[in-house]
Scaffold this motif. Structure first.
Motif, PDB file in Angstrom:
ATOM      1  N   ASN A 252       0.825  -1.211   0.000  1.00  0.00           N
ATOM      2  CA  ASN A 252       0.000   0.000   0.000  1.00  0.00           C
ATOM      3  C   ASN A 252       0.858   1.260   0.000  1.00  0.00           C
ATOM      4  O   ASN A 252       0.551   2.228  -0.703  1.00  0.00           O
ATOM      5  CB  ASN A 252      -0.938  -0.015   1.212  1.00  0.00           C
ATOM      6  CG  ASN A 252      -1.842  -1.233   1.204  1.00  0.00           C
ATOM      7  OD1 ASN A 252      -2.450  -1.549   0.187  1.00  0.00           O
ATOM      8  ND2 ASN A 252      -1.914  -1.944   2.319  1.00  0.00           N
ATOM      9  N   ARG A 253       1.935   1.249   0.768  1.00  0.00           N
ATOM     10  CA  ARG A 253       2.852   2.389   0.726  1.00  0.00           C
ATOM     11  C   ARG A 253       3.516   2.485  -0.641  1.00  0.00           C
ATOM     12  O   ARG A 253       3.733   3.584  -1.152  1.00  0.00           O
ATOM     13  CB  ARG A 253       3.909   2.282   1.826  1.00  0.00           C
ATOM     14  CG  ARG A 253       4.867   3.469   1.811  1.00  0.00           C
ATOM     15  CD  ARG A 253       5.747   3.530   3.038  1.00  0.00           C
ATOM     16  NE  ARG A 253       6.648   2.402   3.160  1.00  0.00           N
ATOM     17  CZ  ARG A 253       7.701   2.374   3.987  1.00  0.00           C
ATOM     18  NH1 ARG A 253       7.950   3.425   4.771  1.00  0.00           N
ATOM     19  NH2 ARG A 253       8.475   1.322   4.066  1.00  0.00           N
ATOM     20  N   ALA A 254       3.831   1.332  -1.241  1.00  0.00           N
ATOM     21  CA  ALA A 254       4.458   1.345  -2.567  1.00  0.00           C
ATOM     22  C   ALA A 254       3.544   2.012  -3.594  1.00  0.00           C
ATOM     23  O   ALA A 254       4.013   2.775  -4.454  1.00  0.00           O
ATOM     24  CB  ALA A 254       4.788  -0.079  -3.001  1.00  0.00           C
ATOM     25  N   LYS A 255       2.255   1.755  -3.511  1.00  0.00           N
ATOM     26  CA  LYS A 255       1.309   2.381  -4.441  1.00  0.00           C
ATOM     27  C   LYS A 255       1.268   3.897  -4.241  1.00  0.00           C
ATOM     28  O   LYS A 255       1.238   4.662  -5.212  1.00  0.00           O
ATOM     29  CB  LYS A 255      -0.086   1.787  -4.236  1.00  0.00           C
ATOM     30  CG  LYS A 255      -0.190   0.328  -4.697  1.00  0.00           C
ATOM     31  CD  LYS A 255      -1.492  -0.313  -4.270  1.00  0.00           C
ATOM     32  CE  LYS A 255      -2.683   0.282  -4.973  1.00  0.00           C
ATOM     33  NZ  LYS A 255      -3.930  -0.444  -4.606  1.00  0.00           N
ATOM     34  N   ARG A 256       1.289   4.328  -2.991  1.00  0.00           N
ATOM     35  CA  ARG A 256       1.297   5.767  -2.719  1.00  0.00           C
ATOM     36  C   ARG A 256       2.596   6.417  -3.198  1.00  0.00           C
ATOM     37  O   ARG A 256       2.585   7.484  -3.822  1.00  0.00           O
ATOM     38  CB  ARG A 256       1.133   6.005  -1.209  1.00  0.00           C
ATOM     39  CG  ARG A 256       1.040   7.482  -0.840  1.00  0.00           C
ATOM     40  CD  ARG A 256       1.066   7.665   0.668  1.00  0.00           C
ATOM     41  NE  ARG A 256       2.379   7.350   1.219  1.00  0.00           N
ATOM     42  CZ  ARG A 256       2.570   6.763   2.410  1.00  0.00           C
ATOM     43  NH1 ARG A 256       1.535   6.409   3.144  1.00  0.00           N
ATOM     44  NH2 ARG A 256       3.788   6.523   2.843  1.00  0.00           N
ATOM     45  N   GLU A 257       3.731   5.772  -2.937  1.00  0.00           N
ATOM     46  CA  GLU A 257       5.008   6.348  -3.316  1.00  0.00           C
ATOM     47  C   GLU A 257       5.226   6.316  -4.823  1.00  0.00           C
ATOM     48  O   GLU A 257       5.936   7.153  -5.372  1.00  0.00           O
ATOM     49  CB  GLU A 257       6.152   5.611  -2.599  1.00  0.00           C
ATOM     50  CG  GLU A 257       6.149   5.806  -1.086  1.00  0.00           C
ATOM     51  CD  GLU A 257       6.239   7.273  -0.694  1.00  0.00           C
ATOM     52  OE1 GLU A 257       7.315   7.873  -0.870  1.00  0.00           O
ATOM     53  OE2 GLU A 257       5.227   7.825  -0.210  1.00  0.00           O
ATOM     54  N   LEU A 258       4.610   5.370  -5.508  1.00  0.00           N
ATOM     55  CA  LEU A 258       4.659   5.349  -6.968  1.00  0.00           C
ATOM     56  C   LEU A 258       4.025   6.620  -7.529  1.00  0.00           C
ATOM     57  O   LEU A 258       4.551   7.238  -8.469  1.00  0.00           O
ATOM     58  CB  LEU A 258       3.939   4.110  -7.493  1.00  0.00           C
ATOM     59  CG  LEU A 258       3.829   3.969  -9.007  1.00  0.00           C
ATOM     60  CD1 LEU A 258       5.206   3.826  -9.644  1.00  0.00           C
ATOM     61  CD2 LEU A 258       2.951   2.771  -9.376  1.00  0.00           C
ATOM     62  N   GLU A 259       2.900   7.026  -6.960  1.00  0.00           N
ATOM     63  CA  GLU A 259       2.253   8.263  -7.402  1.00  0.00           C
ATOM     64  C   GLU A 259       3.117   9.477  -7.070  1.00  0.00           C
ATOM     65  O   GLU A 259       3.177  10.433  -7.845  1.00  0.00           O
ATOM     66  CB  GLU A 259       0.865   8.388  -6.767  1.00  0.00           C
ATOM     67  CG  GLU A 259      -0.123   7.318  -7.226  1.00  0.00           C
ATOM     68  CD  GLU A 259      -0.217   7.242  -8.747  1.00  0.00           C
ATOM     69  OE1 GLU A 259      -0.413   8.302  -9.373  1.00  0.00           O
ATOM     70  OE2 GLU A 259      -0.085   6.135  -9.288  1.00  0.00           O
ATOM     71  N   ARG A 260       3.780   9.446  -5.937  1.00  0.00           N
ATOM     72  CA  ARG A 260       4.685  10.547  -5.582  1.00  0.00           C
ATOM     73  C   ARG A 260       5.851  10.615  -6.565  1.00  0.00           C
ATOM     74  O   ARG A 260       6.276  11.703  -6.976  1.00  0.00           O
ATOM     75  CB  ARG A 260       5.194  10.363  -4.154  1.00  0.00           C
ATOM     76  CG  ARG A 260       6.158  11.462  -3.714  1.00  0.00           C
ATOM     77  CD  ARG A 260       6.424  11.395  -2.217  1.00  0.00           C
ATOM     78  NE  ARG A 260       7.497  12.325  -1.894  1.00  0.00           N
ATOM     79  CZ  ARG A 260       8.701  11.963  -1.476  1.00  0.00           C
ATOM     80  NH1 ARG A 260       8.999  10.685  -1.311  1.00  0.00           N
ATOM     81  NH2 ARG A 260       9.631  12.852  -1.211  1.00  0.00           N
ATOM     82  N   LEU A 261       6.386   9.455  -6.943  1.00  0.00           N
ATOM     83  CA  LEU A 261       7.459   9.406  -7.934  1.00  0.00           C
ATOM     84  C   LEU A 261       7.013  10.071  -9.229  1.00  0.00           C
ATOM     85  O   LEU A 261       7.770  10.854  -9.839  1.00  0.00           O
ATOM     86  CB  LEU A 261       7.865   7.959  -8.182  1.00  0.00           C
ATOM     87  CG  LEU A 261       8.757   7.677  -9.402  1.00  0.00           C
ATOM     88  CD1 LEU A 261      10.081   8.438  -9.298  1.00  0.00           C
ATOM     89  CD2 LEU A 261       8.993   6.184  -9.545  1.00  0.00           C
ATOM     90  N   LYS A 262       5.802   9.802  -9.662  1.00  0.00           N
ATOM     91  CA  LYS A 262       5.292  10.411 -10.897  1.00  0.00           C
ATOM     92  C   LYS A 262       5.198  11.925 -10.751  1.00  0.00           C
ATOM     93  O   LYS A 262       5.549  12.672 -11.682  1.00  0.00           O
ATOM     94  CB  LYS A 262       3.923   9.816 -11.244  1.00  0.00           C
ATOM     95  CG  LYS A 262       3.965   8.347 -11.634  1.00  0.00           C
ATOM     96  CD  LYS A 262       2.560   7.818 -11.885  1.00  0.00           C
ATOM     97  CE  LYS A 262       2.586   6.336 -12.235  1.00  0.00           C
ATOM     98  NZ  LYS A 262       1.211   5.787 -12.440  1.00  0.00           N
ATOM     99  N   ARG A 263       4.745  12.393  -9.589  1.00  0.00           N
ATOM    100  CA  ARG A 263       4.645  13.843  -9.377  1.00  0.00           C
ATOM    101  C   ARG A 263       6.019  14.497  -9.449  1.00  0.00           C
ATOM    102  O   ARG A 263       6.186  15.563 -10.049  1.00  0.00           O
ATOM    103  CB  ARG A 263       4.004  14.133  -8.007  1.00  0.00           C
ATOM    104  CG  ARG A 263       2.556  13.707  -7.873  1.00  0.00           C
ATOM    105  CD  ARG A 263       1.866  14.447  -6.719  1.00  0.00           C
ATOM    106  NE  ARG A 263       2.577  14.331  -5.467  1.00  0.00           N
ATOM    107  CZ  ARG A 263       2.381  13.368  -4.567  1.00  0.00           C
ATOM    108  NH1 ARG A 263       1.505  12.399  -4.838  1.00  0.00           N
ATOM    109  NH2 ARG A 263       3.046  13.345  -3.425  1.00  0.00           N
ATOM    110  N   ILE A 264       7.006  13.869  -8.800  1.00  0.00           N
ATOM    111  CA  ILE A 264       8.356  14.432  -8.798  1.00  0.00           C
ATOM    112  C   ILE A 264       8.927  14.440 -10.215  1.00  0.00           C
ATOM    113  O   ILE A 264       9.532  15.428 -10.656  1.00  0.00           O
ATOM    114  CB  ILE A 264       9.270  13.639  -7.844  1.00  0.00           C
ATOM    115  CG1 ILE A 264       8.830  13.858  -6.391  1.00  0.00           C
ATOM    116  CG2 ILE A 264      10.738  14.041  -8.020  1.00  0.00           C
ATOM    117  CD1 ILE A 264       9.553  12.978  -5.389  1.00  0.00           C
TER     118      ILE A 264
END
Length: 393
Positions: A252-264
């Motif tokens: 679940n954290r990986a899914k959230r951080e994947l979206e953060r990676l895209k934003r960055i």
């Protein structure tokens, strides 16, 4: 195997989403979404909010004060919390020691320790690893000698995560040197305010003191704090580690951080780089595959099958994914993935990247920190051996 959620499960998801949205403090969610430093008070505040609702021990059965959710409901709860920006529950109390106390502790121990864990009032630490006894945990030397109605504990634990905040610590201690190393280990609960307990923070490469050394110098521990039988602690430790390794996967954290990676990547102008976007796509495929594996485990649990034998596999894939997304974030920011400057962090400055709308923690320090994931909880090399023996035969 059915990986689709039922209408009842989807309704449960909506209920959780609404509650989390209404109760998660906005300032804490902002920190989590942007990987800003969480204080002890931040983590404790969310734990107590969950505790008041009865959801800090969200994996607990009703007989011990939990909600009695099934495996799918627990997964949906964790997913909604992660996507909303809730801090990851510090697992040592509710996820790790509590199941051991439930399974192997006596009624007096359950009544004494479980309420403080469920409410979030008592901070627990884990006393497993020692210098020279990490993946080879059975070689531990921290010794507990029985003297009347007490044990006298001497030795050292290391890599104790957030041990500087600990109020109680569950420890594996050596109570016998006869026979195989595993047969002389016991599981002991120790009050960290006891005379003779000292905690020494270890500053890591990212500049934080996330882990600690814990020393025991003639620490007097009541024998009533022994879980189960003396010299049977290895059995209880394996029970706990299976829960820890499943928890480490943290899809679940990986899914959230994947979206953060895209934003960055978009903010830093890397989204237009086809090769870089390919790496994000490959990561996303692996995150989805990990989620499918987790859902397979949940499906097995719904049908009453024991899925903990593949906990090592979840740990391997989850930890590698954490390293990959932290590395890609750092690469996306390039020279703006700032070196750790403790004074600036203490003053509240987290580093503002050109083009970004929000502050970002120095991504290089996150990358450094995540190098740990393939080592802790049993190194991935050892986990591969375990998977080969237990799953492949």
């Amino acid at each position: 195997m059915d990986l689709a959620f039922t209408p009842e499960e989807q309704a449960f998801r909506e209920e959780i989403r609404s509650w989390v949205k209404a109760n998660l403090p906005a300032d804490i969610a902002k920190k989590v979404h942007n990987a800003l430093r969480l204080s002890r008070d931040d983590m404790q505040q969310w734990a107590k909010i969950l505790g008041k609702k009865g959801w800090l021990g969200h994996g607990w059965p009703k007989e011990f004060g939990g909600p009695g959710w099934n495996a799918v409901q627990k997964h949906l709860f964790e997913e909604e919390c992660a996507l909303a920006g809730a801090p990851r529950v510090v697992p040592f109390g509710p996820v790790m020691v509590a199941p051991v106390i439930m399974a192997f502790g006596n009624q007096t121990q359950q009544e004494r320790f479980l309420p403080g864990i469920a409410s979030g009032e008592v901070w627990w630490s884990q006393g497993y690893s020692e210098p020279g006894s990490g993946s080879d945990l059975a070689s531990l030397k921290c010794k507990a000698e029985r003297q009347g109605d007490h044990y006298i504990v001497n030795g050292q634990k290391t890599w104790t995560t957030l041990g500087q905040y600990g109020e109680w610590i569950f420890c594996l201690v050596r109570t016998s040197s006869e026979g195989k190393p595993q047969t002389g280990i016991s599981f002991l609960l120790i009050d960290m305010s006891s005379p003779g307990v000292s905690v020494r923070p270890i500053k890591l490469l990212d500049g934080e003191c996330e882990v600690n050394e814990v020393w025991f110098d003639n620490v007097k521990v009541p024998a009533e704090n022994l879980i189960g039988e003396e010299n049977k602690g290895w059995t209880y430790a394996k029970h706990l580690l299976s829960h820890e390794r499943t928890n480490i996967a943290d899809v679940n954290r990986a899914k959230r951080e994947l979206e953060r990676l895209k934003r960055i990547a978009k903010a830093e102008g890397m989204w237009g780089d086809v090769r870089f976007r390919d790496q994000i796509a490959l990561l996303e495929v692996d995150v989805v595959a990990l989620e499918m594996l987790v859902l397979r485990v949940l499906s097995a649990e719904k049908s009453g099958k024991n899925s903990l034998d593949i906990a090592g596999l979840l740990k391997i894939r989850g930890s590698e994914i954490q390293q990959r997304y932290s590395e890609l974030m750092m690469l996306a920011a390039g020279p703006y993935s700032l070196p750790f400057i403790e004074e600036a962090m203490e003053a509240g400055w987290q580093g503002d990247f050109p083009g970004g709308e929000v502050a970002n923690a120095p991504l290089a320090s996150t990358y450094f920190n995540m190098r740990k994931t393939t080592i802790y909880g049993g190194s991935n090399e050892v986990q591969r051996n375990i998977v080969a023996q237990t799953v492949l035969g």
